[in-house]
Every structure is written in structure tokens, then in C-alpha cells.
Scaffold this motif. Structure first.
Motif, PDB file in Angstrom:
ATOM      1  N   ARG A 231       0.835  -1.209   0.000  1.00  0.00           N
ATOM      2  CA  ARG A 231       0.000   0.000   0.000  1.00  0.00           C
ATOM      3  C   ARG A 231       0.866   1.255   0.000  1.00  0.00           C
ATOM      4  N   SER A 232       2.021   1.188   0.656  1.00  0.00           N
ATOM      5  CA  SER A 232       2.946   2.325   0.649  1.00  0.00           C
ATOM      6  C   SER A 232       3.443   2.597  -0.762  1.00  0.00           C
ATOM      7  N   ILE A 233       3.781   1.524  -1.476  1.00  0.00           N
ATOM      8  CA  ILE A 233       4.250   1.663  -2.858  1.00  0.00           C
ATOM      9  C   ILE A 233       3.154   2.271  -3.737  1.00  0.00           C
ATOM     10  N   ILE A 234       1.923   1.804  -3.555  1.00  0.00           N
ATOM     11  CA  ILE A 234       0.795   2.330  -4.329  1.00  0.00           C
ATOM     12  C   ILE A 234       0.652   3.830  -4.110  1.00  0.00           C
ATOM     13  N   ASN A 235       0.906   4.268  -2.877  1.00  0.00           N
ATOM     14  CA  ASN A 235       0.763   5.684  -2.533  1.00  0.00           C
ATOM     15  C   ASN A 235       2.061   6.479  -2.690  1.00  0.00           C
ATOM     16  N   GLY A 236       3.077   5.852  -3.313  1.00  0.00           N
ATOM     17  CA  GLY A 236       4.318   6.562  -3.593  1.00  0.00           C
ATOM     18  C   GLY A 236       5.206   6.793  -2.385  1.00  0.00           C
ATOM     19  N   ARG A 237       5.063   5.940  -1.356  1.00  0.00           N
ATOM     20  CA  ARG A 237       5.881   6.087  -0.150  1.00  0.00           C
ATOM     21  C   ARG A 237       6.917   4.971  -0.076  1.00  0.00           C
ATOM     22  N   PRO A 238       7.993   5.149   0.690  1.00  0.00           N
ATOM     23  CA  PRO A 238       9.019   4.108   0.819  1.00  0.00           C
ATOM     24  C   PRO A 238       8.542   2.929   1.655  1.00  0.00           C
ATOM     25  N   THR A 239       9.278   1.822   1.567  1.00  0.00           N
ATOM     26  CA  THR A 239       8.946   0.629   2.348  1.00  0.00           C
ATOM     27  C   THR A 239       9.903   0.514   3.526  1.00  0.00           C
ATOM     28  N   PHE A 240       9.455  -0.196   4.565  1.00  0.00           N
ATOM     29  CA  PHE A 240      10.257  -0.333   5.775  1.00  0.00           C
ATOM     30  C   PHE A 240      10.165  -1.748   6.320  1.00  0.00           C
ATOM     31  N   LYS A 241      11.206  -2.152   7.055  1.00  0.00           N
ATOM     32  CA  LYS A 241      11.185  -3.464   7.704  1.00  0.00           C
ATOM     33  C   LYS A 241      10.494  -3.388   9.057  1.00  0.00           C
ATOM     34  N   TYR A 242      10.879  -2.382   9.867  1.00  0.00           N
ATOM     35  CA  TYR A 242      10.340  -2.283  11.223  1.00  0.00           C
ATOM     36  C   TYR A 242       9.367  -1.116  11.359  1.00  0.00           C
ATOM     37  N   ARG A 243       8.411  -1.289  12.254  1.00  0.00           N
ATOM     38  CA  ARG A 243       7.400  -0.262  12.490  1.00  0.00           C
ATOM     39  C   ARG A 243       8.033   1.031  12.987  1.00  0.00           C
ATOM     40  N   ILE A 244       9.109   0.921  13.773  1.00  0.00           N
ATOM     41  CA  ILE A 244       9.750   2.112  14.324  1.00  0.00           C
ATOM     42  C   ILE A 244      10.303   2.993  13.206  1.00  0.00           C
ATOM     43  N   GLU A 245      10.790   2.370  12.116  1.00  0.00           N
ATOM     44  CA  GLU A 245      11.287   3.132  10.971  1.00  0.00           C
ATOM     45  C   GLU A 245      10.141   3.862  10.277  1.00  0.00           C
ATOM     46  N   GLN A 246       9.020   3.180  10.187  1.00  0.00           N
ATOM     47  CA  GLN A 246       7.830   3.780   9.568  1.00  0.00           C
ATOM     48  C   GLN A 246       7.337   4.968  10.390  1.00  0.00           C
ATOM     49  N   ILE A 247       7.358   4.826  11.720  1.00  0.00           N
ATOM     50  CA  ILE A 247       6.919   5.895  12.621  1.00  0.00           C
ATOM     51  C   ILE A 247       7.809   7.122  12.466  1.00  0.00           C
ATOM     52  N   LYS A 248       9.131   6.902  12.402  1.00  0.00           N
ATOM     53  CA  LYS A 248      10.078   8.017  12.252  1.00  0.00           C
ATOM     54  C   LYS A 248       9.842   8.752  10.937  1.00  0.00           C
ATOM     55  N   TYR A 249       9.582   7.982   9.877  1.00  0.00           N
ATOM     56  CA  TYR A 249       9.339   8.587   8.570  1.00  0.00           C
ATOM     57  C   TYR A 249       8.093   9.471   8.601  1.00  0.00           C
ATOM     58  N   VAL A 250       7.008   8.951   9.202  1.00  0.00           N
ATOM     59  CA  VAL A 250       5.755   9.711   9.282  1.00  0.00           C
ATOM     60  C   VAL A 250       5.947  10.983  10.100  1.00  0.00           C
ATOM     61  N   LYS A 251       6.682  10.889  11.222  1.00  0.00           N
ATOM     62  CA  LYS A 251       6.935  12.060  12.058  1.00  0.00           C
ATOM     63  C   LYS A 251       7.737  13.111  11.304  1.00  0.00           C
ATOM     64  N   GLU A 252       8.744  12.650  10.556  1.00  0.00           N
ATOM     65  CA  GLU A 252       9.575  13.580   9.786  1.00  0.00           C
ATOM     66  C   GLU A 252       8.745  14.242   8.687  1.00  0.00           C
ATOM     67  N   LEU A 253       7.867  13.460   8.080  1.00  0.00           N
ATOM     68  CA  LEU A 253       7.007  13.993   7.023  1.00  0.00           C
ATOM     69  C   LEU A 253       6.085  15.069   7.570  1.00  0.00           C
ATOM     70  N   ARG A 254       5.510  14.808   8.735  1.00  0.00           N
ATOM     71  CA  ARG A 254       4.607  15.785   9.351  1.00  0.00           C
ATOM     72  C   ARG A 254       5.347  17.042   9.769  1.00  0.00           C
ATOM     73  N   ARG A 255       6.592  16.875  10.181  1.00  0.00           N
ATOM     74  CA  ARG A 255       7.391  18.025  10.611  1.00  0.00           C
ATOM     75  C   ARG A 255       7.651  18.975   9.450  1.00  0.00           C
ATOM     76  N   LYS A 256       7.752  18.415   8.239  1.00  0.00           N
ATOM     77  CA  LYS A 256       8.059  19.223   7.062  1.00  0.00           C
ATOM     78  C   LYS A 256       6.831  19.914   6.476  1.00  0.00           C
ATOM     79  N   ILE A 257       5.620  19.433   6.850  1.00  0.00           N
ATOM     80  CA  ILE A 257       4.398  20.041   6.317  1.00  0.00           C
ATOM     81  C   ILE A 257       4.115  21.346   7.049  1.00  0.00           C
ATOM     82  N   PRO A 258       3.953  22.448   6.332  1.00  0.00           N
ATOM     83  CA  PRO A 258       3.637  23.727   6.989  1.00  0.00           C
ATOM     84  C   PRO A 258       2.374  23.617   7.831  1.00  0.00           C
TER      85      PRO A 258
END
Length: 284
Positions: free
Chosen positions: A245-272
Motif C-alpha cells: 500500500r505504501s508503494i501504491i501511494n508513492g511512499r518508501p517501504t520499511f522493515k520495522y514499524r519504528i522506521e515507519q513511525i520516524k518517517y511519518v513524524k519527519e514527514l509531518r514536521r516538514k508540512i507547513p
């Protein structure tokens, strides 16, 4: 097709994506192959799922000589491979090979995850099935190999095997009826399964009913989670379906949930902040 959201991945918009795909699977090859960057592996949701899960690479889909060699290795490595279409026979044979008791292989017969969708009962035409057999040639070869192997092993068990199989089917049906009927209405009620020539007596109670219903899920959780006395859910492995589903939505893939959480947090931090506010307001 439905579980992995393959119509979206393949960009199929018809009301029957299975029929559309089977008419010409090769047309979707470049779309069906998904690259999981975190482990440098290419996955194909439409092709050779069984072989892939057992370690055969997606890139070898058309190399039948390599597939034959790999399947022979699997035959050597695995004493028994269970087949879903013949699950009862497989489990009775497994019980015998492992010297387990009957209570160890009883499973819940009540339907689970029943979801209705428009193309669930579609019967493919002979031409479409022929396309599928060529498209998933490695999986068909793998299945045919272990299907023959299963029945050879069963034939070696003698006629007593089928008497046990009949007893096993009656037993699991009766236990399922009890767990979903009387035991649910009266939680303290128990069912005593008498000694048979294949297994000693055992008692079915509320705990057994719960374990029977959740056994496979609990086992998979143990396999997927990082070993620890105190489970840290951050280290849960991201399921393949989530990565697709991440690939379908143009997002990267991850092995561990903690990596996915960090990515989402970083993404939200960059959104005005004003964009975030507008998005929340628009969604009520």
C-alpha cells in the motif's frame, strides 16, 4: 487480488480485475513487480507467491531449470508441506510425524474474515486458467510436486489413516460447535473428549476455545516480533500488505514499524502548519 490492493497497483479499473488480469497477465509485468528498498528484494503480488515465500527470487519466474533445482532442495529440506485444500489430511499426517496428541491439531472451523466483493466468485475460463498456469509456472510446479508428495506419504500410512481422518473431522466439528454454542452461553461449561486409539482424553474449556480460535495469529505474532520478554511493539515487522500500500501511494517501504513511525513524524514536521490545519478542517 483484493487483500494486496492489486487493482490499484496494476491500475485496473474494471469491475472484475481478476478477469481483466487473466486475459493477459504479461501486460502488467512492470506494474506488478514492487521493489522493497529496505531489503533490496523485488516482490510480485501476482506471480509465484508460494515460491517467493519459500525463498525463490521473483527474477527467476521464467527460469524453469533453476526452479526445478530449487524445488528439489525444498523437497530435501522439508519432510512435510501442508496443503490448504487438503488441510485435514495434512494435519493428521503432521500429528503422526510429530507424535503429537489430537488436541494439538484441532482448529476452529467457524468462518473468519468473510468479506463480500463483486468478483469473489468469478470462475475463470479455461483460456484464462491456462494463462495463469503459464504466468505462475513456478508456483504450479511447486504445488504439483508437494501435492504428489503428500499423497505418497498418506498412502504409506495404511488404511488406518482414513479412520483417524474421519475421527479427526468429527472431533474438530464437535469442538467448534461446542465453543461457539454451549460454551459461549455458559463460560464455565466444559467438554470432555474421551480417549481414542489416536489420542488420550482431554478437556475443552473456555481457555482451550480461545486458544483454538487465536492459535495461528498468536504464533505469527511470535514469529514476526523481535524476541523479548517485554515486547516492544515499535520493533514489529511491517507486513508486506502494508508495504504494498505504501508503494501504491508513492511512499518508501520499511522493515520495522519504528522506521515507519520516524518517517511519518519527519514527514509531518516538514508540512507547513497552515496546510495541516486546512487538511483537518476540510475533514471535519
Amino acid at each position: 487480488m483484493r487483500f494486496y490492493s492489486l487493482p490499484k497497483l496494476l491500475k485496473i479499473t474494471s469491475t472484475n480485475p481478476i478477469k481483466t488480469f487473466l486475459e493477459n497477465p504479461w501486460k502488467y509485468k512492470n506494474l506488478s513487480e514492487a521493489y522493497f528498498s529496505f531489503c533490496n528484494v523485488t516482490w510480485d503480488g501476482t506471480r509465484n507467491h508460494l515460491a517467493f515465500d519459500l525463498g525463490y527470487p521473483t527474477e527467476g519466474a521464467d527460469d524453469m531449470e533453476a526452479a526445478e533445482r530449487y524445488i528439489k532442495e525444498l523437497e530435501y529440506d522439508f519432510k512435510l508441506v501442508l496443503l490448504l485444500e487438503h488441510l485435514d489430511e495434512s494435519l493428521v499426517l503432521l500429528r503422526r510425524l510429530m507424535c503429537w496428541e489430537m488436541k494439538d491439531v484441532v482448529y476452529d472451523t467457524a468462518p473468519k474474515n468473510v468479506v463480500n466483493y463483486s468478483y469473489e466468485s468469478y470462475n475463470a475460463t479455461p483460456e484464462e486458467l491456462a494463462n495463469l498456469r503459464r504466468w505462475k509456472a513456478v508456483d504450479y510446479r511447486l504445488y504439483d510436486t508437494f501435492n504428489r508428495s503428500l499423497w505418497r506419504k498418506i498412502a504409506g500410512q495404511g488404511p488406518d489413516f482414513y479412520r483417524e481422518l474421519h475421527h479427526y473431522r468429527e472431533l474438530k466439528q464437535n469442538i467448534s460447535w461446542f465453543c461457539h454454542g454451549e460454551q459461549r452461553r455458559k463460560p464455565k461449561l466444559t467438554l470432555t473428549v474421551k480417549t481414542s486409539q489416536w489420542s488420550p482424553q482431554f478437556v475443552v474449556d473456555a481457555r482451550y476455545c480461545k486458544e483454538m480460535a487465536t492459535r495461528s495469529w498468536d504464533m505469527m505474532k511470535e514469529i514476526r516480533q523481535k524476541e523479548s520478554f517485554k515486547v516492544d511493539t515499535r520493533w514489529e515487522i511491517v507486513l508486506p500488505v502494508i508495504n504494498v500500500r505504501s508503494i501504491i501511494n508513492g511512499r518508501p517501504t520499511f522493515k520495522y514499524r519504528i522506521e515507519q513511525i520516524k518517517y511519518v513524524k519527519e514527514l509531518r514536521r516538514k508540512i507547513p502548519k497552515h496546510k495541516t490545519f486546512r487538511k483537518r478542517r476540510n475533514h471535519g
